[in-house]
Design an enzyme around this catalytic site. Structure first.
Site, PDB file in Angstrom:
ATOM      1  N   GLY A 586       0.626  -1.317  -0.231  1.00 48.25           N
ATOM      2  CA  GLY A 586       0.012  -0.204  -0.431  1.00 48.25           C
ATOM      3  C   GLY A 586       0.779   1.199   0.186  1.00 48.25           C
ATOM      4  N   LYS A 607       5.400   0.220   7.672  1.00 47.65           N
ATOM      5  CA  LYS A 607       5.354   1.941   6.894  1.00 47.65           C
ATOM      6  C   LYS A 607       6.871   2.504   6.453  1.00 47.65           C
ATOM      7  CE  LYS A 607       1.742   5.268   6.662  1.00 47.65           C
ATOM      8  NZ  LYS A 607       0.291   5.981   7.054  1.00 47.65           N
ATOM      9  N   ASP A 708      -8.452  11.593  10.628  1.00 47.75           N
ATOM     10  CA  ASP A 708      -8.448  11.478   9.474  1.00 47.75           C
ATOM     11  C   ASP A 708      -9.110   9.955   9.113  1.00 47.75           C
ATOM     12  OD1 ASP A 708      -7.378  11.144   6.778  1.00 47.75           O
ATOM     13  OD2 ASP A 708      -5.624  10.767   6.299  1.00 47.75           O
TER      14      ASP A 708
END
Ligand SMILES: *[C@@H]1O[C@H](CO)[C@@H](O)[C@H](O)[C@H]1NC(C)=O
Ligand SMILES: *[C@@H]1O[C@H](CO)[C@@H](O)[C@H](O)[C@H]1NC(C)=O
Ligand SMILES: *[C@@H]1O[C@H](CO)[C@@H](O)[C@H](O)[C@H]1NC(C)=O
Ligand SMILES: *[C@@H]1O[C@H](CO)[C@@H](O)[C@H](O)[C@H]1NC(C)=O
Ligand SMILES: *[C@@H]1O[C@H](CO)[C@@H](O)[C@H](O)[C@H]1NC(C)=O
Ligand SMILES: *[C@@H]1O[C@H](CO)[C@@H](O)[C@H](O)[C@H]1NC(C)=O
Ligand SMILES: *[C@@H]1O[C@H](CO)[C@@H](O)[C@H](O)[C@H]1NC(C)=O
Ligand SMILES: *[C@@H]1O[C@H](CO)[C@@H](O)[C@H](O)[C@H]1NC(C)=O
Ligand SMILES: *[C@@H]1O[C@H](CO)[C@@H](O)[C@H](O)[C@H]1NC(C)=O
Ligand SMILES: *[C@@H]1O[C@H](CO)[C@@H](O)[C@H](O)[C@H]1NC(C)=O
Length: 874
Positions: A586, A607, A708
């Protein structure tokens, strides 16, 4: 005269020589010893080197042989003492017939094995037989009864089995019988009663059973009696009551019964008595206080009732008093405070009531105090502060009330403090943080409120902590014990947040670093402008500051689940082959996400963040990683676990738990996967996200605003349980203000007020949640609907029904999930109200989702959306 003397001497010498060398009546001794020596496994070992006839004078066995002592005439060996000589072998090879005058045979602490031969009964003059600490097996030979002059018999620590022979009763002279640590079984022979000279009788740690004889102290001389850790039943011997010379008594770990109020007397010399782990009943007689020399009194794990007599305090030498695990009632006598030498006091697991005596302040030697599991009420006495040697204090499971006195903080040696399961209230005194030796702290199940004092940050010895089931709020202390504690150590409070950063919110962070590290999908343009702006101010300041240098210092891996940071860094790099794109699962604004499977089989989502190349960020990274460290402690069922963070000269990355289901956005976008996500699962997702947001808004202090929420930030585990990702990262972005955040959020999810530059608050998340909930029901982003929602209600309301809204890839929901679906739409609408103050809080949303829904009055295609809009729920 002189000549005669010489002749006499000569005769003696010759006599002795011949007696040893020529094998007349006593000559057998030397031969017997040599024969035995040669039968040992290590005959030439250094220990018996001196046992050698060929080398030197004929007097050698009596003069030079190690461990051998002869009588005055050098004729007979009377003592053999070969203790601790490292001898290995059997006793069979030793011809006992040759030693009729032997008085002592000490073979203790060797490695002799095999049986104890019955020929040992030939040693008719033996007074001492020590064969303890060897590997002898088999049973004790009954021939032992032949040793009628024996005073000391030590057989402990072997592998002897079978019964104790009744012939032992024939050794009338026996003073000292030690049998502990064997495998002896059966009952004690009644004949033992006849041993009236007995002073020491030890037989602990065997498998002996049955009743003890009525009389075991018939001579009245018994000083030490130990039958502990066997299977004896029935009462203690009757004559124990006036066995007045007792010094040391061990009955623990049997199944003995009897009324201890009646069975024991007064023992002026008694030093130690342990009756624990039996079935004694009755009460503790005041007589126990008359035992002026008693140092240890242990009666735990019995059925003792009644109260603790104040007379016990007359036994002023008491150091250890253990009355735990009985049925004692009444109050703890203040007089116990007079036992100034008391070192260990255990009264736990009884039914004691009343107050904890303030007189305990006089117990200046006290190291271990356990009053847990009673019915004690009143205060925790502040006087405890004077028991400066206390190592262990357990007051748990009582009814103690009010505040914890700050004086407890003076107990600098304290290692374990358990105040759990009481009715304690108020704030925790900050002085508790001064307990620098404390290792375990249990404050759970009370009514403590307020914040945990920040002095707790410094409790460096602490390893285990539990503050659950209180009314505590605010940040958790930033110490290892708090960071490593499981989530359940904090559950059921008023809002404890596993987030140490709040305390330091005054601290300035380099916005540049923080933003560039983990901005959650910020608009790239805005992000860039911020980076440039802050970079400018940063670098201009940097010129005037001395900054640490060296790539080594940039290595900063926050320990992940107890892994070594550096090791973890390397494993992750290896697992992703240096972030090879083939592992990429991703991409986001702040970095790309890689799947990393470690050799151990553990899978993480890594990440990788954009590179940081500003020199002065080392310090910031350090404080930043502290915050990450705190975030790693958040354990919520619906929040993706952040496992750690690594920053390195080359790469920086966040490490998350890996979730198989991927993101909700991806799942809804796929025709096939969307079908698997049936109505029940979708409602579960809606509820899960609500729970996560409730936690962030209402259980963290100050609240954490996500900022978010979108379907790409909601991940699903293999059970389709929703997990909110990027929790708390928004907060790290800007601990000082929310200004920066006005730009945050994903387009289509952010609350309308943000467009006007309003500061972000919880209600922005509520709005995004409303969008998300609709998206889950509709199977796609509700953009058209949102647009029409901002128009006058009538337009949309008339046109659409619930059925029009539903994801058509699924068959329409039936009851009872149909009700839930309709209710969810209703709830989503209320979250989408333009005025932030009109929206419900996440707590209200969660609660509403939990309540039972009314059954549907109309079929889905008949329910106009208008109705849901008008019919506000909150
Ligand atoms: C014999 O004894 C003498 C004196 O006691 C000693 O000096 C000598 O070393 C001994 N010899 C042996 C072989 O042990
Ligand atoms: C045997 O000798 C040791 C010292 O070597 C001594 O401590 C022990 O008391 C002796 N045994 C007897 C029974 O005298
Ligand atoms: C037992 O013997 C060993 C040497 O074989 C020795 O090191 C140890 O101290 C002895 N133990 C006792 C209690 O005498
Ligand atoms: C007991 O001692 C007597 C002599 O004192 C001896 O004749 C007899 O054999 C011994 N019995 C055993 C079993 O050793
Ligand atoms: C102890 O004796 C029992 C029989 O009485 C036997 O089954 C067991 O193996 C023995 N244990 C040891 C350690 O010798
Ligand atoms: C105890 O010794 C006496 C004689 O001293 C004897 O008559 C009696 O049988 C012995 N009792 C037991 C139980 O051995
Ligand atoms: C204990 O008391 C009993 C009866 O009162 C008496 O017969 C016995 O001799 C006493 N024993 C000792 C050791 O004093
Ligand atoms: C134990 O003995 C005392 C004193 O004789 C007596 O008062 C009490 O009732 C006895 N307790 C039980 C449970 O038998
Ligand atoms: C034992 O304690 C009681 C009360 O605690 C006291 O009255 C009594 O004088 C004490 N007796 C002795 C012998 O110390
Ligand atoms: C305190 O006592 C209770 C009850 O005996 C026990 O469960 C608990 O483990 C003790 N706490 C500590 C820290 O030892």
């Amino acid at each position: 005269m002189e000549f005669e003397l010489k002749v006499l001497l000569f005769i003696i010498v010759v006599a002795v020589f011949t007696s040893f060398a020529d094998g007349d009546e006593n000559g057998g001794q030397i031969e017997a010893l040599l024969k035995w020596k040669n039968s040992l496994e290590n005959p030439s070992s250094a220990s018996l080197f001196s046992w050698d006839i060929s080398s030197n004078s004929s007097f050698s066995p009596c003069e030079k042989w190690v461990g051998i002592i002869c009588d005055d005439g050098f004729v007979n060996i009377i003592h053999i003492n070969l203790t601790s000589m490292g001898l290995k072998g059997m006793l069979q090879g030793l011809d006992f017939v040759s030693f009729p005058e032997l008085v002592t045979l000490d073979l203790s602490n060797n490695s002799l094995y095999g049986v104890i031969p019955k020929s040992i009964g030939m040693l008719a003059n033996l007074k001492i037989l020590y064969v303890n600490a060897n590997h002898f097996s088999g049973s004790i030979p009954s021939a032992i009864g032949n040793l009628t002059k024996l005073k000391g018999l030590h057989l402990s620590l072997n592998h002897l089995s079978g019964n104790i022979p009744k012939e032992i009763g024939l050794i009338a002279s026996l003073v000292d019988l030690k049998l502990p640590m064997n495998n002896l079984s059966g009952s004690l022979p009644a004949e033992i009663t006849n041993l009236t000279s007995m002073k020491i009788l030890l037989m602990g740690n065997n498998r002996l059973s049955g009743y003890l004889p009525d009389s075991i102290c018939s001579g009245g001389l018994l000083e030490r009696l130990s039958v502990h850790t066997n299977r004896f039943i029935g009462p203690v011997p009757k004559d124990l009551k006036n066995c007045s010379r007792l010094v040391r008594v061990r009955f623990e770990e049997n199944e003995l019964t009897g009324n201890i109020s009646e069975d024991f007397g007064v023992y002026p010399m008694l030093n130690y008595i342990d009756l624990s782990y039996n079935k004694f009943f009755g009460e503790i007689s005041p007589n126990w206080g008359s035992n002026q020399n008693l140092k240890s009194f242990k009666v735990s794990h019995n059925n003792i009732a009644g109260s603790i007599p104040s007379e016990l305090a007359n036994a002023t030498k008491l150091e250890i008093l253990d009355l735990s695990y009985n049925q004692l009632v009444g109050k703890i006598q203040n007089e116990l405070g007079g036992l100034k030498l008391l070192f260990n006091l255990e009264l736990n697991d009884n039914q004691l009531s009343g107050n904890v005596p303030t007189e305990f302040r006089f117990l200046s030697e006290l190291a271990h105090l356990n009053l847990a599991v009673n019915r004690l009420s009143g205060l925790v006495p502040e006087e405890f502060g004077q028991c400066s040697k206390l190592l262990y204090l357990n007051l748990s499971n009582n009814k103690l009330t009010a505040m914890v006195p700050s004086q407890i903080g003076r107990l600098h040696s304290l290692q374990d403090l358990d105040l759990s399961h009481n009715l304690l209230t108020g704030e925790l005194p900050s002085e508790l943080g001064y307990l620098s030796s404390l290792e375990t702290l249990n404050l759970s199940h009370n009514q403590f409120s307020g914040y945990i004092p920040n002095t707790f940050d410094t409790m460096s010895s602490l390893t285990a902590v539990d503050v659950s089931y209180n009314m505590l709020a605010g940040p958790l202390p930033n110490s290892k014990a708090f960071r490593n504690a499981p989530a359940k150590a904090f559950e059921h409070n008023k809002g404890l947040c596993c987030n140490a950063m709040m305390k330091k919110s005054k601290r300035k962070y380099s916005k540049m670093v923080l933003v560039s590290i983990i901005a959650p999908i910020l608009s790239t343009l805005i992000l860039l402008s911020i980076i440039l702006g802050t970079f400018f101010t940063r670098s201009s300041r940097a010129r005037y500051m001395v900054e640490p240098e060296g790539a080594g210092e940039r290595e900063n891996c926050v320990t992940i689940w107890g892994f070594d940071g550096k090791l973890m860094y390397e494993s992750l790099i290896q697992a992703t082959e240096d972030f090879n794109p083939k592992y990429c699962i991703g991409r986001g604004g702040s970095g790309s996400v890689y799947k990393a499977m470690l050799p151990t089989g553990q899978v993480f989502a890594v990440k990788k963040l954009h590179e940081i190349d500003d020199d002065d960020d080392v310090a910031n990274l350090k404080s930043f990683s502290n915050e990450i460290d705190a975030l790693t402690e958040v354990k919520h069922r619906n929040i993706v676990k952040l496992c750690g963070f690594c920053s390195h000269a080359k790469y920086s990355f966040l490490v998350y738990e890996y979730l198989e289901g991927g993101s909700l956005a991806k799942m809804l976008a796929s025709e096939e996967k969307a079908k698997q996500l049936d109505w029940n699962k979708r409602i579960q997702v809606v509820k899960g996200v609500a729970n996560a947001l409730t936690y962030m808004h209402h259980e963290c202090f100050p609240p954490v605003i996500h900022r978010d929420i979108s379907s790409s930030n909601i991940l699903l585990d293999s059970e389709y349980e929703a997990r909110v990702s990027d929790f708390g990262t928004a907060r790290i972005l800007n601990p000082d203000s929310s200004k920066l955040i006005s730009f945050a959020g994903t387009f289509g999810y952010s609350a309308p007020e943000l467009a006007y530059g309003t500061e972000a608050n919880e209600k922005c998340d509520v709005y995004s949640y409303g969008v998300l909930a609709l998206e889950v029901i509709m199977g796609k982003h509700p953009e058209d609907l949102l647009l029409s929602l901002s128009l006058p209600e009538s337009i949309i309301g008339h046109r659409f029904t619930v059925k029009d809204l539903l994801d058509h890839r699924l068959p329409p929901p039936e009851d009872p999930v149909g009700e839930e679906v309709v209710f969810t739409i209703k709830l989503a609408f209320s979250c989408l109200q333009t005025k932030p103050q009109s929206r419900p809080t996440m707590q209200q949303v969660s609660q509403k989702l939990l309540t039972r829904k009314p059954t549907l009055s109309d079929p889905l295609e008949m329910i106009k959306l208008e109705k849901l809009l008008v019919d506000q729920i909150l």
